[in-house]
Design a protein around this motif. Sequence first.
Motif, PDB file in Angstrom:
ATOM      1  N   ARG A  39      10.390  -4.353   5.982  1.00 42.34           N
ATOM      2  CA  ARG A  39       9.043  -3.761   6.114  1.00 42.34           C
ATOM      3  C   ARG A  39       8.449  -3.449   4.752  1.00 42.34           C
ATOM      4  O   ARG A  39       7.265  -3.692   4.510  1.00 42.34           O
ATOM      5  N   TRP A  42       7.299  -6.770   3.051  1.00 42.34           N
ATOM      6  CA  TRP A  42       6.045  -7.305   3.585  1.00 42.34           C
ATOM      7  C   TRP A  42       4.861  -6.415   3.240  1.00 42.34           C
ATOM      8  O   TRP A  42       3.741  -6.908   3.028  1.00 42.34           O
ATOM      9  N   THR A  43       5.085  -5.119   3.135  1.00 42.95           N
ATOM     10  CA  THR A  43       4.006  -4.216   2.722  1.00 42.95           C
ATOM     11  C   THR A  43       3.603  -4.509   1.285  1.00 42.95           C
ATOM     12  O   THR A  43       2.402  -4.552   0.963  1.00 42.95           O
ATOM     13  N   VAL A  45       3.901  -7.388  -0.232  1.00 45.31           N
ATOM     14  CA  VAL A  45       3.201  -8.676  -0.199  1.00 45.31           C
ATOM     15  C   VAL A  45       1.754  -8.461   0.228  1.00 45.31           C
ATOM     16  O   VAL A  45       0.821  -9.007  -0.373  1.00 45.31           O
ATOM     17  N   GLU A  46       1.551  -7.648   1.245  1.00 42.11           N
ATOM     18  CA  GLU A  46       0.192  -7.382   1.730  1.00 42.11           C
ATOM     19  C   GLU A  46      -0.651  -6.700   0.656  1.00 42.11           C
ATOM     20  O   GLU A  46      -1.807  -7.075   0.425  1.00 42.11           O
ATOM     21  N   VAL A  47      -0.095  -5.721  -0.023  1.00 44.24           N
ATOM     22  CA  VAL A  47      -0.821  -5.034  -1.097  1.00 44.24           C
ATOM     23  C   VAL A  47      -1.165  -6.023  -2.214  1.00 44.24           C
ATOM     24  O   VAL A  47      -2.289  -6.027  -2.727  1.00 44.24           O
ATOM     25  N   LEU A  49      -1.567  -9.255  -1.984  1.00 45.15           N
ATOM     26  CA  LEU A  49      -2.620 -10.160  -1.531  1.00 45.15           C
ATOM     27  C   LEU A  49      -3.981  -9.477  -1.530  1.00 45.15           C
ATOM     28  O   LEU A  49      -4.995 -10.086  -1.888  1.00 45.15           O
ATOM     29  N   ARG A  50      -4.006  -8.221  -1.143  1.00 42.02           N
ATOM     30  CA  ARG A  50      -5.292  -7.495  -1.162  1.00 42.02           C
ATOM     31  C   ARG A  50      -5.805  -7.336  -2.587  1.00 42.02           C
ATOM     32  O   ARG A  50      -6.994  -7.456  -2.843  1.00 42.02           O
TER      33      ARG A  50
END
Length: 62
Positions: A39, A42-43, A45-47, A49-50
């Motif tokens: 988790r 992936w968090t 990775v999301e940050v 990408l943002r």
Amino acid sequence: MRPELHLTLHHVRAAELCAEAEAYRLAAVARSHRDLRTRLGWTLVEVGLRLATAPKAAAAIP
């Protein structure tokens, strides 16, 4: 069946069950750490990408 034999079998089975319970507990702890790492990964990775896709107009504001 002789009583002492029954008691010996009971002790052996109880020890087996305790060993299985300990193995299950250790596996559950390892699984929860792995889930947390997944988790968190992936968090991040999301940050990332943002941040990479942030609008460039916001940087131009003085």
